[in-house]
Write an enzyme that holds these catalytic residues in place. Structure first.
Site, mmCIF file in Angstrom:
data_model
loop_
_atom_site.group_PDB
_atom_site.id
_atom_site.type_symbol
_atom_site.label_atom_id
_atom_site.label_comp_id
_atom_site.label_asym_id
_atom_site.label_seq_id
_atom_site.Cartn_x
_atom_site.Cartn_y
_atom_site.Cartn_z
ATOM 1 N NE ARG A 29 -3.957 -2.217 2.188
ATOM 2 C CZ ARG A 29 -3.933 -3.529 1.973
ATOM 3 N NH1 ARG A 29 -2.756 -4.143 1.878
ATOM 4 N NH2 ARG A 29 -5.048 -4.222 1.865
ATOM 5 C CD GLN A 171 -5.969 -9.905 -1.600
ATOM 6 O OE1 GLN A 171 -6.614 -10.485 -2.468
ATOM 7 N NE2 GLN A 171 -4.781 -10.316 -1.212
ATOM 8 C CG ASP A 317 -2.711 -14.258 5.099
ATOM 9 O OD1 ASP A 317 -3.376 -14.971 4.322
ATOM 10 O OD2 ASP A 317 -2.505 -13.048 4.886
ATOM 11 N NE ARG A 348 -2.009 -20.083 2.143
ATOM 12 C CZ ARG A 348 -1.738 -18.801 2.314
ATOM 13 N NH1 ARG A 348 -2.448 -18.077 3.176
ATOM 14 N NH2 ARG A 348 -0.776 -18.222 1.631
#
Length: 431
Positions: A29, A171, A317, A348
């Site tokens: 960013r 996002q 994450d 995942r």
């Protein structure tokens, strides 16, 4: 060309202090916002990972002058109105953040551009971004009606929308907010579960007026960003691997300074505390745009926990490494409400369960997470990273407690977010 790494850490213990690389989300960013703003923006603590370098490359192709010296970055931008139309395809590599946020940014320009990424990006869903942007008037074309890259964007005038997020995704939220910079009217994004808020914080850092209250973000279009300085803290998602290592490797004590502890990101800290980890958090700076702390973790007796609901977006994450943590905890750990794991760099849920089972873990997949029974001793095996940096690092941390060597295929992918990962492991082993 991928690499295979053989790890044999018999009788390992971890001691010492390491510096965690800069936060990946904030590094991305900083370049984006510095390129939108006219003038000189400086960044310290920038993450020199492949994903963030992909962001720099894309903006250079738009005519932004960017200099990198170590972890210091200088952005000299003519301003968004004066960007050049890119002559070549914008290649975003393995970076979902670059791809999705740039969709929002480019939609409000006057430029035509095309974006694509690597094979992993080519499989990741993009209509969750392109659909709300189209509601704003964006002109986006791509495979399966904009679901997959390559994506072509014809910049145009945008109008603000009031959008309720179907799933928690920083996002998607960020892409809409960045498109809102160029939209006529007030853009509103409503979240049922708050995702990471780096975009909202950085909009304010660059001089924009943003209202954030009870999961609702709103701001008026047409605001001009002002060039500034960004100090990037250490990435809590990278620190998570050593927080877990310090907790599960015998006779260990690991300290990490200047780690970002933004409350929308620090779910791993809450999980460790709930599991009884010997963890201390000394807040360094809670007055800036991003709070930081010194984290110290010691070998711990851990108990199982249940991870679900509104904490999931704050540690999505970190779930691969949390799964490894749970294999060493007393009892049954349940992770649910984590369907988002299926559309990361790889699926995942499947990847974590498959690889940990190879090591002897008592773990099973569910539709929205996994169930882990512990504690279990782990043994050696040949593991696959799936080209996913977080699976690769999880596997390497597992080697620290394995009773025999572990071989990991394709560890090059770790450089996406943590280029110095193995150097830091070595440093702690030798301290």
């Amino acid at each position: 060309m991928s690499s295979t790494t053989n790890l044999d850490y018999k009788n390992a213990s971890l001691k010492g202090t390491i510096t965690i690389p800069g936060d990946k989300s904030i590094s991305h960013r900083s370049v984006m916002f510095g390129s939108i703003a006219q003038g000189k923006t400086t960044v310290s603590g920038f993450l020199l990972g492949e994903d963030c370098l992909s962001t720099i490359d894309c903006f250079r192709r738009l005519g932004v002058e960017i200099h990198v010296e170590g972890t210091n970055v200088t952005i000299l931008s003519p301003g968004m109105d004066n960007w050049e139309e890119p002559k070549e395809i914008l290649y975003t590599g393995n970076s979902g953040t670059t791809t999705r946020l740039m969709l929002g940014i480019l939609s409000g320009t006057t430029l035509h551009s095309v974006m694509t990424g690597d094979a992993s990006i080519g499989k990741r869903p993009m209509r969750r971004v392109s659909d709300p942007l189209r509601l704003m008037g964006a002109k986006i074309a791509g495979r399966e009606n904009g679901q997959y890259t390559p994506l072509a964007i014809q910049g145009t005038k945008l109008k603000a929308i009031d959008y309720t997020m179907p799933v928690a995704s920083a996002q998607v939220k960020s892409a809409i907010l960045l498109a809102g910079l160029r939209a006529e009217g007030t853009t509103v994004v409503r979240e049922k579960e708050v995702s990471r808020d780096h975009t909202e914080r950085m909009l304010q850092q660059f001089g924009a007026s943003v209202e954030v209250e009870n999961g609702v973000v709103s701001f008026k279009g047409g605001q001009q960003l002002q060039a500034t300085h960004v100090n990037v803290p250490g990435d809590i998602s990278s620190a998570a691997f050593f927080l877990v290592a310090g907790a599960i490797v015998p006779n260990s004590e690991v300290m990490m300074k200047n780690v970002g502890v933004n409350k929308t990101r620090a779910g791993i800290v809450e999980v460790l505390e709930n599991m009884g980890a010997d963890l201390s958090v000394e807040v360094e700076d809670d007055k800036g745009f991003e709070p930081t702390a010194t984290l110290t973790i010691r070998t711990s007796d851990l108990k199982a926990t249940t991870i679900e609901g509104n904490i999931i977006p704050r540690l999505i994450d970190e779930i691969p490494i949390i799964a490894l943590l749970a294999t060493q905890a007393e009892g049954t750990t349940i992770i649910r409400d984590a369907e988002e794991l299926k559309v990361k760099e790889t699926d995942r849920i499947t990847a974590v369960v498959t690889e940990l089972q190879k090591l002897g873990a008592n773990i099973e997949a569910t539709d929205d997470g996994m169930i882990i029974h512990g504690p279990t001793k782990l043994h050696g095996a040949n593991l696959n990273s799936y080209g996913d940096h977080r699976i690769g690092m999880m596997s390497a941390i597992a080697a620290l407690i394995s009773t025999s060597p572990i071989e990991i295929d394709d560890t090059d992918c770790i450089a996406v977010s943590y280029p110095t990962f193995f150097d830091d492991v070595k440093q702690l082993l030798n301290s």
